[in-house]
Design a protein around this motif. Sequence first.
Motif, PDB file in Angstrom:
ATOM      1  N   THR A 108       2.060  30.048  73.498  1.00 15.37           N
ATOM      2  CA  THR A 108       2.124  28.660  73.947  1.00 15.37           C
ATOM      3  C   THR A 108       2.894  28.591  75.254  1.00 15.37           C
ATOM      4  O   THR A 108       3.852  29.333  75.458  1.00 15.37           O
ATOM      5  N   GLN A 146      -0.382  19.990  73.974  1.00 19.29           N
ATOM      6  CA  GLN A 146      -0.665  19.753  72.559  1.00 19.29           C
ATOM      7  C   GLN A 146      -0.345  20.996  71.730  1.00 19.29           C
ATOM      8  O   GLN A 146       0.280  20.903  70.663  1.00 19.29           O
ATOM      9  N   ASP A 147      -0.755  22.172  72.204  1.00 16.39           N
ATOM     10  CA  ASP A 147      -0.449  23.409  71.473  1.00 16.39           C
ATOM     11  C   ASP A 147       1.053  23.645  71.385  1.00 16.39           C
ATOM     12  O   ASP A 147       1.565  24.071  70.338  1.00 16.39           O
ATOM     13  N   ILE A 156       3.486  21.382  71.500  1.00 15.36           N
ATOM     14  CA  ILE A 156       4.113  20.399  70.607  1.00 15.36           C
ATOM     15  C   ILE A 156       3.837  20.743  69.150  1.00 15.36           C
ATOM     16  O   ILE A 156       4.728  20.660  68.287  1.00 15.36           O
ATOM     17  N   ILE A 157       2.601  21.168  68.847  1.00 10.36           N
ATOM     18  CA  ILE A 157       2.272  21.555  67.472  1.00 10.36           C
ATOM     19  C   ILE A 157       3.103  22.763  67.045  1.00 10.36           C
ATOM     20  O   ILE A 157       3.620  22.823  65.919  1.00 10.36           O
ATOM     21  N   ALA A 158       3.256  23.746  67.950  1.00  8.76           N
ATOM     22  CA  ALA A 158       4.061  24.929  67.618  1.00  8.76           C
ATOM     23  C   ALA A 158       5.523  24.558  67.378  1.00  8.76           C
ATOM     24  O   ALA A 158       6.162  25.069  66.452  1.00  8.76           O
ATOM     25  N   LYS A 159       6.056  23.665  68.194  1.00 11.03           N
ATOM     26  CA  LYS A 159       7.440  23.236  68.006  1.00 11.03           C
ATOM     27  C   LYS A 159       7.615  22.485  66.689  1.00 11.03           C
ATOM     28  O   LYS A 159       8.611  22.661  65.987  1.00 11.03           O
ATOM     29  N   CYS A 160       6.661  21.629  66.355  1.00 10.65           N
ATOM     30  CA  CYS A 160       6.747  20.885  65.090  1.00 10.65           C
ATOM     31  C   CYS A 160       6.681  21.834  63.894  1.00 10.65           C
ATOM     32  O   CYS A 160       7.401  21.642  62.908  1.00 10.65           O
ATOM     33  N   LYS A 161       5.825  22.858  63.985  1.00  6.22           N
ATOM     34  CA  LYS A 161       5.766  23.838  62.901  1.00  6.22           C
ATOM     35  C   LYS A 161       7.080  24.598  62.780  1.00  6.22           C
ATOM     36  O   LYS A 161       7.547  24.886  61.676  1.00  6.22           O
TER      37      LYS A 161
END
Length: 417
Positions: A311, A396-397, A399-404
């Motif tokens: 990412t 988007q990728d 942010i999704i990685a950070k949320c995970k």
Amino acid sequence: MGLKQKDGCCRKFMKFLFSHVGLCFMVVLYCVAGGFIFEHLEKNNEEQICYDSRDEYLDMEERTLNNTIKVIKEQEGSGQTDVLVIQLQSILATFRDNSIAIGYDGTNCTAYGEEDGPKYKWSWSGALFFSVTVISTIGYGHIAPKTFWGRLVCIAYAVLGIPLMLLCLANIGDVLADIFRFIYAKICCCGWCRQKETTKVVTIKPVAKEPEGAWNSDKSKIISASAPMQTDYNKTEFSRLPSKTAEGVKTGGLGGDQPKPVKIVPLDIKSFKTQHELANRSQQVRSEPIVCDDDSDDDDDDDEFDDKKITVPLTVTMIVIAGYIFGGALLFGLWENWDNLQSAYFCFITLSTIGFGDVVPGTDFDNPTATAQMILGAIYVLFGMAILSMCFSLMQDEIIAKCKWVGQKLGILDKDD
């Protein structure tokens, strides 16, 4: 055969249309066609509007002049100067308001198309720029269709063009995101963003040589085993070839020497004449290294999977967007003689698809380079939308990685999710 060939050609054509190159080609062709269509529909009407507004303006000018003369004659010799001034101011204010409402700027309508005459707003370059603003949903509003057919075609053009533009942006955005992610991983990070675990090489420590007596007491049982057992050993062949990466794997063996690639050969007990030879062979095999978890066949797949996991930080994508806006600000500043703030303001309003229309390039139609400026402005808009789509995909990728990652730290998500 003819029907099969036609069917195959149709499939190839449809596959090309929905490919990356095909979608870009369709968007460019759609914009070019829109330029010709709107030029044909609105160019003549632009000239007719000039004549109509000029006739209306001349009629109002004549009435204003007659009213002025009439007021001056009525107040002549009366000595009421204040009244005369008030009446003249009222006449001039009415003339000003009507002139603004008419919108006539003194253009010589008869000189359209001539070298030194006024330039068409609805030239092909102007219509092309308008087409790009329609399908990109920017909509500056500096020019708009006035005719019945022009407005009707504009509706149909937007209904077909906007989904095509969004599809192209989504497709090209993903491709550019993959390219940028690869460049970031291989060049910017020098390949250290996500390191893949290398194959583990384990060297078995040599075991002290066993006394020959032990082989006499224990291994003799193996040699004297039943014939079927010996047959199974003889027929069964085991071989472990050197892995693809065995030569490149280095590990500290005994004395710092690099271990040899693993090679296991069939062990034929009958080939050993004495038990002493069998014991020496066993000792030699035990001193060779063994490669554990050697998944060298899946190296390419794992590398590709790891590249997709990479990412790009939000700061990098924001720098890309800011750099594109800054580059456009310099470019339009040189073309339009805008200051830095005005140029950056236009680029941001354009890429964000807000499109106020208060600042638009190529509106100085007396400038001989106005046509080139509009064409390059359209290219800037199209490429900028693709860059913005790429950055949104990367963000988007990330942010999704950070949320995970946050979810895993809080225990909400498992590490395998």
